[in-house]
Design a protein around this motif. Structure first.
Motif, PDB file in Angstrom:
ATOM      1  N   GLU A   1     -18.088  -3.419  -3.934  1.00  0.00           N
ATOM      2  CA  GLU A   1     -18.067  -4.509  -3.717  1.00  0.00           C
ATOM      3  C   GLU A   1     -16.665  -4.809  -4.059  1.00  0.00           C
ATOM      4  OE1 GLU A   1     -20.727  -6.212  -5.661  1.00  0.00           O
ATOM      5  OE2 GLU A   1     -22.502  -5.260  -4.701  1.00  0.00           O
ATOM      6  N   GLY A   2     -16.474  -6.191  -3.451  1.00  0.00           N
ATOM      7  CA  GLY A   2     -14.769  -6.765  -3.616  1.00  0.00           C
ATOM      8  C   GLY A   2     -13.768  -6.644  -3.034  1.00  0.00           C
ATOM      9  N   LEU A   3     -13.882  -5.546  -2.006  1.00  0.00           N
ATOM     10  CA  LEU A   3     -12.920  -5.070  -1.259  1.00  0.00           C
ATOM     11  C   LEU A   3     -12.345  -6.075   0.057  1.00  0.00           C
ATOM     12  CD1 LEU A   3     -13.400  -0.607   0.029  1.00  0.00           C
ATOM     13  CD2 LEU A   3     -12.170  -2.445  -1.647  1.00  0.00           C
ATOM     14  N   PRO A   4     -11.299  -6.704  -0.223  1.00  0.00           N
ATOM     15  CA  PRO A   4     -10.487  -7.197   1.016  1.00  0.00           C
ATOM     16  C   PRO A   4     -11.303  -7.547   2.248  1.00  0.00           C
ATOM     17  CG  PRO A   4      -9.240  -5.772   1.034  1.00  0.00           C
ATOM     18  CD  PRO A   4     -10.205  -5.879  -0.424  1.00  0.00           C
ATOM     19  N   PRO A   5     -11.911  -8.522   3.346  1.00  0.00           N
ATOM     20  CA  PRO A   5     -12.659  -8.353   4.676  1.00  0.00           C
ATOM     21  C   PRO A   5     -11.588  -7.549   5.597  1.00  0.00           C
ATOM     22  CG  PRO A   5     -12.408 -10.672   3.932  1.00  0.00           C
ATOM     23  CD  PRO A   5     -11.642  -9.536   3.207  1.00  0.00           C
TER      24      PRO A   5
ATOM     25  N   GLU B   1     -10.394   0.924   1.280  1.00  0.00           N
ATOM     26  CA  GLU B   1      -9.593  -0.099   1.085  1.00  0.00           C
ATOM     27  C   GLU B   1     -10.134  -1.780   1.901  1.00  0.00           C
ATOM     28  OE1 GLU B   1      -8.132   3.801   0.033  1.00  0.00           O
ATOM     29  OE2 GLU B   1      -8.630   2.680   2.013  1.00  0.00           O
ATOM     30  N   VAL B   2     -10.713  -1.209   2.689  1.00  0.00           N
ATOM     31  CA  VAL B   2     -11.338  -2.510   3.626  1.00  0.00           C
ATOM     32  C   VAL B   2     -12.975  -2.534   3.840  1.00  0.00           C
ATOM     33  CG1 VAL B   2      -9.137  -3.520   3.890  1.00  0.00           C
ATOM     34  CG2 VAL B   2     -10.287  -1.826   5.021  1.00  0.00           C
ATOM     35  N   ASP B   3     -13.625  -3.787   3.583  1.00  0.00           N
ATOM     36  CA  ASP B   3     -14.459  -4.132   4.265  1.00  0.00           C
ATOM     37  C   ASP B   3     -14.710  -4.583   5.344  1.00  0.00           C
ATOM     38  OD1 ASP B   3     -17.453  -5.240   4.217  1.00  0.00           O
ATOM     39  OD2 ASP B   3     -17.111  -6.283   3.532  1.00  0.00           O
TER      40      ASP B   3
ATOM     41  N   ARG C   1      -2.115   1.407   4.787  1.00  0.00           N
ATOM     42  CA  ARG C   1      -2.848   1.755   3.114  1.00  0.00           C
ATOM     43  C   ARG C   1      -1.437   0.970   2.795  1.00  0.00           C
ATOM     44  NH1 ARG C   1      -4.425   6.441   3.243  1.00  0.00           N
ATOM     45  NH2 ARG C   1      -6.856   5.589   3.798  1.00  0.00           N
ATOM     46  N   GLU C   2      -0.127   1.734   2.966  1.00  0.00           N
ATOM     47  CA  GLU C   2       1.193   1.705   2.109  1.00  0.00           C
ATOM     48  C   GLU C   2       1.454   0.203   2.722  1.00  0.00           C
ATOM     49  OE1 GLU C   2       5.231   3.861   2.554  1.00  0.00           O
ATOM     50  OE2 GLU C   2       4.140   4.740   3.566  1.00  0.00           O
TER      51      GLU C   2
ATOM     52  N   LEU D   1      -3.928  -5.891  -0.852  1.00  0.00           N
ATOM     53  CA  LEU D   1      -5.564  -4.975  -0.745  1.00  0.00           C
ATOM     54  C   LEU D   1      -6.156  -5.428  -2.358  1.00  0.00           C
ATOM     55  CD1 LEU D   1      -4.835  -1.775   0.478  1.00  0.00           C
ATOM     56  CD2 LEU D   1      -5.958  -3.104   1.567  1.00  0.00           C
ATOM     57  N   ASP D   2      -5.840  -6.701  -2.821  1.00  0.00           N
ATOM     58  CA  ASP D   2      -6.645  -6.621  -4.033  1.00  0.00           C
ATOM     59  C   ASP D   2      -7.758  -8.010  -3.944  1.00  0.00           C
ATOM     60  OD1 ASP D   2      -5.616  -8.815  -3.507  1.00  0.00           O
ATOM     61  OD2 ASP D   2      -3.874  -9.512  -5.039  1.00  0.00           O
TER      62      ASP D   2
END
Length: 363
Positions: free
Chosen positions: A49-53, A77-79, A310-311, A319-320
């Motif tokens: 939960e809480g990953l950026p879309p 890393e992402v939703d 990712r980098e 990615l917060d």
């Protein structure tokens, strides 16, 4: 309308029963009703939960399945969600028959507004790259970062290998091609598409090839398949001729979101030479070149593209999961034009993955 041009097929037409769209392991498919359009959305539950879309937008003739490999790579890393543009994949035609870049962008914007998931990490390939560029330019509040894989932005000198695709936009050509290719099997069609879109068609696994054949067989049963393809091609060509504030290159210059550009050295549809122009146009950009890749790098080298994103996103503090990067990128408004690609002090790094020698140049 020319007598040889395919007629518009309204969405009210009763459609034949066709095989269901493939849903990969761990994926979900749902239908979203919006004003004037119904979209099919492919999603992959986030690892936590809480990953950026994130939202993925496919290219001409493609579908949300084109992003399955990259979505899996980035599930930590992402939703992620991938949309079938109107008339493609499992999405029916738009009510108004509008397949222009603006029409597709409007569908994406309506989905993002309705979902309330913005700002998102927005990914676009080919036609989807042009659509995503327009979305990022006109609705910066919806876009956290922009990742463009071989975006279909205007070229003055088009590659010869891209001419047949562009000709689909000419009234009557689609009808002629349909009659000419009437005897072609789905397997022959997929081999042709693979040879055109991949830098190395040998990277397609036997299982992946068979799945593509099954999807082609399904699409060919849809009465609006050629209509959606030809009208979208026409919409793309028409967008190339627009001037002023609606010109795609002008809109690229207006994009505030940090932008990752991915270009393949063996791309037969989007000129590799356009990479540097794009890097100069997008004000806060990083350029990833994949010499061995073709038009769909996210399918050929998903690990490499995922690693680059990712980098890039980490460097931008994006990615917060806490919200949008400030206008102009992590460094704020006024970030350098084509950051790091031209001028002194550029940062050049070499990455590897998926068997490709990938060079990343950027801020």
């Amino acid at each position: 309308m020319s007598s040889t041009e395919l007629p518009f097929v309204p969405p009210a037409t009763v459609l034949p029963r066709v095989a269901p769209v493939r849903v990969g392991e761990g994926e979900r498919l749902r239908s979203v009703g919006l004003p004037g359009v119904t979209l099919t959305v492919r999603s992959r539950p986030a690892a936590r939960e809480g990953l950026p879309p994130a939202l993925y937008v496919h290219g001409l003739g493609g579908s949300s399945q084109n992003w399955s490999a990259l979505m899996e790579q980035l599930e930590d890393e992402v939703d992620g969600e991938a949309v079938d543009l109107p008339g493609f994949g499992d999405s029916p035609p738009p009510d108004d028959g509008n397949y222009s870049i603006t029409g597709h962008a409007r569908a994406v914007i309506r989905f993002l507004d309705a979902s309330g998931r913005g700002p998102v990490h927005l990914f676009g390939n080919s036609l989807g790259g042009a659509v995503s560029t327009r979305v990022a330019a006109v609705r910066p509040d919806l876009v956290r970062t922009l990742t463009l894989v071989s975006p279909a932005l205007p070229e003055i000198r088009v590659q010869r290998t891209a001419v047949p695709t562009g000709l689909l936009a000419v009234p009557g050509v689609a009808g002629l091609f349909t009659r000419y290719s009437k005897g072609w099997t789905a397997e022959q069609r997929v081999r042709g598409v693979t040879a055109l879109c991949y830098g190395d068609p040998g990277r397609v696994t036997p299982e992946g090839f068979q799945q593509a054949v099954e999807e082609m067989e399904r699409r060919l049963q849809l009465p609006y398949f050629w209509d959606a393809l030809t009208r979208s091609a026409r919409g793309l060509v028409n967008a190339y001729t627009l001037g002023g504030q609606h010109a795609l290159w002008r809109q690229a210059e207006r994009v505030l979101a940090p932008t990752l550009l991915v270009y393949g050295g063996r791309d037969q549809l989007v000129g590799f030479r356009m990479a540097q122009k794009a890097a100069r146009a997008f004000r806060d950009s990083r350029l990833l070149t994949l010499p061995e890749a073709g038009h769909v790098a996210m399918m050929e080298y998903p690990e490499t593209v995922a690693g680059a994103f990712r980098e890039f996103a980490v460097a931008k503090g994006a990615l917060d999961g806490d919200g949008a990067v400030e206008a102009g990128g992590a460094s704020g408004a006024g970030a350098s034009s084509a950051s790091g690609v031209s001028g002194a002090g550029r940062d050049a790094a070499t990455a590897s993955g998926g068997g490709a020698d990938a060079t990343t140049v950027g801020s």
